[in-house]
Design a protein around this motif. Structure first.
Motif: not given
Ligand SMILES: [Zn+2]
Ligand SMILES: [Zn+2]
Length: 265
Positions: A121-130, A138-142
């Motif tokens: 995901i695009p965010h100002d950290a080293n290597e961010p992810c969701a 079943k599928r859920v996400a953060v």
């Protein structure tokens, strides 16, 4: 599966995802004590948590990690960049580096009966992810701390049963608020945070008949409030060009300081 927030907001984040057999946390950005208390509300002991998935190394996502891992030795899963950021963070104290298990975006891995898909995901950290977590059908996400969403993010979040999604700020409140100029630019930038409006637009893209509900999270304390996030996201869904209205699915706002309602899928 169950999805709930133990705490969510710009001051600290800790999300629970689990099945009857496997219990996971996404981020540990509040005190160990509050995490243990939140787990106890779910009738889970900290020793039963199989892993902590870290989205990125900002303090509101990792500040409880030091005490939690020293006390309970729970494995920590993070991308190599995030792992580097965690180990460089001075606030964690003495830390057993062997608990950190590097993962790669795009390479699924399994913990107990849950399969995990991490995506960038695009965010100002080293290597961010969701994270998307699935068990059977079943599928859920953060998905929080997202500057802008693109087609790849929409693709990863499609077909979910439930989602904790960032609704960080109201753009007007942020613009006229007291934050210094550089910070406003950071939050509004492509590697900043998702506004209420963009959160609603992203949600419109991924809704489908089987969707069970969304928890809006990571609200800014200064530049948002629960009712505004809720109404704005609902309105964007109703006005957006998707076949659904804001009332068609449960929308709840995750609490900053206490556990939120549980979404069962
Ligand atoms: Zn962040
Ligand atoms: Zn954050």
């Amino acid at each position: 599966m169950r999805l709930t927030s133990i705490a969510s907001g710009s001051s600290g984040n800790c999300i629970y995802i689990g099945t009857d057999n496997t219990h996971l946390l996404v981020d540990a950005g509040i005190s160990c004590k509050r995490i243990v208390s939140g787990l106890s509300d779910l009738a889970i002991k900290p020793e039963e948590v199989e892993g902590i998935l870290i989205t990125h190394e900002h303090s509101d996502h990792i500040q409880g990690l030091g005490v939690l891992s020293r006390k309970y030795g729970i494995p920590i899963y993070a991308t190599p960049g995030t792992a580097r950021g965690i180990l460089a963070y001075s606030g964690l104290g003495k830390f057993d580096e062997s608990l950190v298990r590097p993962i790669q975006c795009g390479v699924d891995f399994t913990l107990g009966d849950i399969t995990i898909d991490a995506f960038p995901i695009p965010h100002d950290a080293n290597e961010p992810c969701a994270y998307v977590a699935s068990c059977g059908e079943k599928r859920v996400a953060v998905a929080t701390d997202i500057g802008v969403y693109d087609e790849e993010i929409v693709r990863h979040l499609s077909g979910l049963d439930a989602l904790l999604l960032e609704a960080n700020h109201d753009v007007k409140m942020l613009q006229v608020g007291s934050y210094p100029y550089y910070l406003k630019q950071r939050i509004l930038g492509n590697r900043g945070h998702l506004s209420n409006e963009n959160s609603g637009r992203l949600l419109s893209r991924i809704l489908h008949d089987g969707f069970k509900g969304v928890l809006l999270g990571h609200l800014s304390k200064e530049n948002n409030y629960e009712r505004l996030a809720y109404e704005t996201v609902k309105m964007e869904v109703t006005l957006g060009d998707c076949p659904y209205k804001g009332d068609d699915f449960p929308i709840a706002v995750a609490k900053r300081d206490q556990p939120s309602e549980i979404i069962f899928v």
